[in-house]
Design a protein around this motif. Structure first.
Motif, PDB file in Angstrom:
ATOM      1  N   VAL A  80       0.887  -1.050  -0.442  1.00 55.54           N
ATOM      2  CA  VAL A  80      -0.328   0.223   0.171  1.00 55.54           C
ATOM      3  C   VAL A  80       1.112   1.440   0.254  1.00 55.54           C
ATOM      4  CG1 VAL A  80      -1.544   1.238   1.332  1.00 55.54           C
ATOM      5  CG2 VAL A  80      -1.394  -1.382   1.356  1.00 55.54           C
ATOM      6  N   PHE A  81       1.244   2.269  -0.791  1.00 57.68           N
ATOM      7  CA  PHE A  81       1.147   3.738  -0.851  1.00 57.68           C
ATOM      8  C   PHE A  81       0.732   4.442  -0.442  1.00 57.68           C
ATOM      9  CE2 PHE A  81       4.455   2.727  -4.821  1.00 57.68           C
ATOM     10  CZ  PHE A  81       4.986   2.626  -4.173  1.00 57.68           C
ATOM     11  N   LEU A  82       1.154   5.072   1.028  1.00 54.20           N
ATOM     12  CA  LEU A  82       1.122   6.547   1.627  1.00 54.20           C
ATOM     13  C   LEU A  82       1.700   8.583   1.065  1.00 54.20           C
ATOM     14  CD1 LEU A  82       0.789   5.570   5.190  1.00 54.20           C
ATOM     15  CD2 LEU A  82      -1.031   5.450   3.745  1.00 54.20           C
ATOM     16  N   THR A  83       1.182   8.710  -0.002  1.00 51.69           N
ATOM     17  CA  THR A  83       2.363   9.852  -0.965  1.00 51.69           C
ATOM     18  C   THR A  83       0.886  11.380   0.028  1.00 51.69           C
ATOM     19  OG1 THR A  83       2.442  10.321  -2.236  1.00 51.69           O
ATOM     20  CG2 THR A  83       1.006   9.099  -2.805  1.00 51.69           C
ATOM     21  N   ALA A  84       2.041  12.317  -0.248  1.00 55.75           N
ATOM     22  CA  ALA A  84       0.862  13.668  -0.324  1.00 55.75           C
ATOM     23  C   ALA A  84       0.898  13.842  -1.991  1.00 55.75           C
ATOM     24  CB  ALA A  84       2.105  14.351   0.257  1.00 55.75           C
ATOM     25  N   ARG A  85       1.234  12.782  -3.235  1.00 58.65           N
ATOM     26  CA  ARG A  85       1.194  13.145  -4.103  1.00 58.65           C
ATOM     27  C   ARG A  85      -0.200  12.392  -4.865  1.00 58.65           C
ATOM     28  NH1 ARG A  85       6.467  11.806  -6.616  1.00 58.65           N
ATOM     29  NH2 ARG A  85       5.770  12.642  -8.708  1.00 58.65           N
ATOM     30  N   GLY A  86      -1.570  13.062  -4.674  1.00 56.43           N
ATOM     31  CA  GLY A  86      -2.570  12.952  -5.388  1.00 56.43           C
ATOM     32  C   GLY A  86      -2.852  12.546  -6.547  1.00 56.43           C
ATOM     33  N   MET A  87      -2.022  12.867  -7.358  1.00 56.24           N
ATOM     34  CA  MET A  87      -3.068  13.397  -8.925  1.00 56.24           C
ATOM     35  C   MET A  87      -3.189  12.236  -9.839  1.00 56.24           C
ATOM     36  SD  MET A  87      -2.545  16.485  -9.300  1.00 56.24           S
ATOM     37  CE  MET A  87      -2.218  16.976 -11.206  1.00 56.24           C
ATOM     38  N   GLN A  96       1.388   1.239 -12.043  1.00 61.18           N
ATOM     39  CA  GLN A  96       1.924   0.375 -12.928  1.00 61.18           C
ATOM     40  C   GLN A  96       3.224  -0.351 -12.277  1.00 61.18           C
ATOM     41  OE1 GLN A  96       2.379   3.340 -15.464  1.00 61.18           O
ATOM     42  NE2 GLN A  96       0.751   2.214 -16.694  1.00 61.18           N
ATOM     43  N   ALA A  97       3.646   0.055 -11.305  1.00 60.53           N
ATOM     44  CA  ALA A  97       4.782  -0.190 -10.446  1.00 60.53           C
ATOM     45  C   ALA A  97       4.850  -1.553  -9.760  1.00 60.53           C
ATOM     46  CB  ALA A  97       5.337   0.772  -9.457  1.00 60.53           C
ATOM     47  N   GLY A  98       3.604  -1.921  -9.617  1.00 64.26           N
ATOM     48  CA  GLY A  98       3.244  -2.927  -9.218  1.00 64.26           C
ATOM     49  C   GLY A  98       2.074  -2.526  -7.462  1.00 64.26           C
ATOM     50  N   CYS A  99       1.854  -1.461  -6.368  1.00 67.13           N
ATOM     51  CA  CYS A  99       1.188  -1.635  -5.720  1.00 67.13           C
ATOM     52  C   CYS A  99      -0.376  -1.848  -5.869  1.00 67.13           C
ATOM     53  CB  CYS A  99       1.447   0.131  -5.414  1.00 67.13           C
ATOM     54  SG  CYS A  99       0.177   0.905  -5.865  1.00 67.13           S
ATOM     55  N   ASP A 100      -0.857  -2.431  -4.533  1.00 69.58           N
ATOM     56  CA  ASP A 100      -2.025  -3.378  -4.672  1.00 69.58           C
ATOM     57  C   ASP A 100      -3.124  -1.917  -3.936  1.00 69.58           C
ATOM     58  OD1 ASP A 100      -1.904  -6.288  -4.367  1.00 69.58           O
ATOM     59  OD2 ASP A 100       0.246  -5.226  -3.642  1.00 69.58           O
ATOM     60  N   ALA A 101      -2.484  -0.983  -3.569  1.00 60.88           N
ATOM     61  CA  ALA A 101      -3.346  -0.335  -3.060  1.00 60.88           C
ATOM     62  C   ALA A 101      -2.595   1.673  -2.811  1.00 60.88           C
ATOM     63  CB  ALA A 101      -4.367  -0.234  -1.953  1.00 60.88           C
ATOM     64  N   TYR A 102      -3.032   2.220  -3.258  1.00 56.94           N
ATOM     65  CA  TYR A 102      -2.454   4.106  -3.480  1.00 56.94           C
ATOM     66  C   TYR A 102      -3.602   5.050  -2.485  1.00 56.94           C
ATOM     67  CZ  TYR A 102      -0.640   8.066  -4.914  1.00 56.94           C
ATOM     68  OH  TYR A 102       0.655   8.938  -5.729  1.00 56.94           O
ATOM     69  N   LEU A 103      -2.915   5.242  -1.190  1.00 53.37           N
ATOM     70  CA  LEU A 103      -4.240   6.205  -0.308  1.00 53.37           C
ATOM     71  C   LEU A 103      -3.280   7.339  -0.459  1.00 53.37           C
ATOM     72  CD1 LEU A 103      -6.525   6.575   0.946  1.00 53.37           C
ATOM     73  CD2 LEU A 103      -5.005   5.627   3.252  1.00 53.37           C
ATOM     74  N   PRO A 104      -3.785   8.294  -0.601  1.00 55.20           N
ATOM     75  CA  PRO A 104      -2.931   9.795  -0.713  1.00 55.20           C
ATOM     76  C   PRO A 104      -3.484  11.091   0.683  1.00 55.20           C
ATOM     77  CG  PRO A 104      -5.342  10.149  -2.241  1.00 55.20           C
ATOM     78  CD  PRO A 104      -4.787   8.558  -1.485  1.00 55.20           C
ATOM     79  N   ALA A 114      -8.719  -0.300   6.625  1.00 59.68           N
ATOM     80  CA  ALA A 114     -10.076  -0.877   5.607  1.00 59.68           C
ATOM     81  C   ALA A 114      -9.459  -1.932   4.278  1.00 59.68           C
ATOM     82  CB  ALA A 114     -11.612  -0.143   5.703  1.00 59.68           C
ATOM     83  N   ILE A 115      -8.454  -0.549   4.026  1.00 60.94           N
ATOM     84  CA  ILE A 115      -8.161  -1.405   2.945  1.00 60.94           C
ATOM     85  C   ILE A 115      -7.176  -2.323   3.187  1.00 60.94           C
ATOM     86  CG2 ILE A 115      -5.880  -0.632   1.274  1.00 60.94           C
ATOM     87  CD1 ILE A 115      -6.867   2.175   0.870  1.00 60.94           C
ATOM     88  N   LEU A 119      -7.321  -6.030   1.935  1.00 59.13           N
ATOM     89  CA  LEU A 119      -5.902  -6.494   0.989  1.00 59.13           C
ATOM     90  C   LEU A 119      -5.536  -8.334   2.017  1.00 59.13           C
ATOM     91  CD1 LEU A 119      -3.649  -3.726   0.430  1.00 59.13           C
ATOM     92  CD2 LEU A 119      -5.371  -5.207  -1.452  1.00 59.13           C
ATOM     93  N   LEU A 120      -5.664  -8.284   2.825  1.00 57.86           N
ATOM     94  CA  LEU A 120      -5.310  -9.625   3.722  1.00 57.86           C
ATOM     95  C   LEU A 120      -6.289 -10.687   3.207  1.00 57.86           C
ATOM     96  CD1 LEU A 120      -3.342  -8.097   6.634  1.00 57.86           C
ATOM     97  CD2 LEU A 120      -2.345  -8.824   4.866  1.00 57.86           C
TER      98      LEU A 120
END
Length: 230
Positions: A80-87, A96-104, A114-115, A119-120
């Motif tokens: 799961v990626f956490l990031t301030a970049r939400g574009m 595309q890099a292979g993460c399963d979820a993305y949470l800005p 919940a995510i 996933l688990l």
């Protein structure tokens, strides 16, 4: 729901807050301040899931994820990626890099839980579906696969239609898929590829996720109809 989680984030305040919330939710959490420290912890203890920030010094989240996906031990590990970049472009790059979820950021901790839980649970269910059953179940699966091949052959050969999405399989995933289509079970695939049954289960689970299927017979039908198997 419980599970082992590796949390990688270079912001001490956020890292501590997320770790505390996840632990309060029943998860066991190891925290790392950067990707190099995270990698060291990975090699010591295999987690069930990784949560990683993207914007980190030295090794960023994309590079960290690439390391994971290139290592057979961690190739199927949910991330799961956490990031301030939400574009949108950033989210696409993450998937595309292979993460399963993305949470800005900022995000609701309950949404993160919940995510993670979803996933688990999905990983557990798919691993169970990917496992070999008893002999009668194996015979039934092989018979179903043979029936699928026979039915498609009676139509004048396998009628291949374009896959609704472009699916990029790793070389090992493609090898496992080809052997599943042949009707081999996990133990046989493990012997053929000289790997462990557990690794084969992970690859089959990954194939289920990538193709949107839930069983070996569905996977075989999908692969044959879309020209994904040799």
């Amino acid at each position: 729901m419980s599970g082992q989680i590796l949390l990688v984030d270079d912001e001490p305040g956020l890292r501590q807050a997320v770790q505390a919330y996840l632990e309060d939710s029943g998860f066991t959490v190891q925290a790392a301040a950067n990707a190099n420290e995270g990698w060291s912890k990975l090699e010591q203890t295999m987690p069930d899931l990784v949560i990683s920030d993207i914007m980190m010094p030295q090794v960023d989240g994309y590079q960290f994820l690439q390391q994971l996906r290139e290592d057979p031990r961690f190739e199927t590990l949910p991330v799961v990626f956490l990031t301030a970049r939400g574009m949108t472009a950033d989210r696409i790059q993450g998937y595309q890099a292979g993460c399963d979820a993305y949470l800005p950021k900022p995000f609701d901790p309950e949404e993160l839980v919940a995510i993670v839980t979803t996933l688990l649970e999905r990983r557990t269910a798919l691993s169970k579906a990917a496992s070999d059953g008893d002999r009668s179940e194996i015979s039934e699966i092989r018979e179903q696969i043979a029936q699928i091949k026979a039915m498609l052959t009676q139509r004048g050969g396998v009628t291949q239609t374009p896959s609704p999405i472009k699916i990029d399989f790793t070389p090992r995933e493609q090898s496992v898929l080809d052997l599943v289509v042949e009707g081999l079970m996990n133990k046989e695939i493990a012997r053929r590829l000289e790997t462990s049954v557990r690794n084969v289960e992970k690859y089959v689970s990954r194939l289920f996720i990538k193709t949107g299927t839930n069983s070996r017979t569905e996977l075989v039908r999908y692969a044959l109809e879309h020209g994904l198997a040799k």
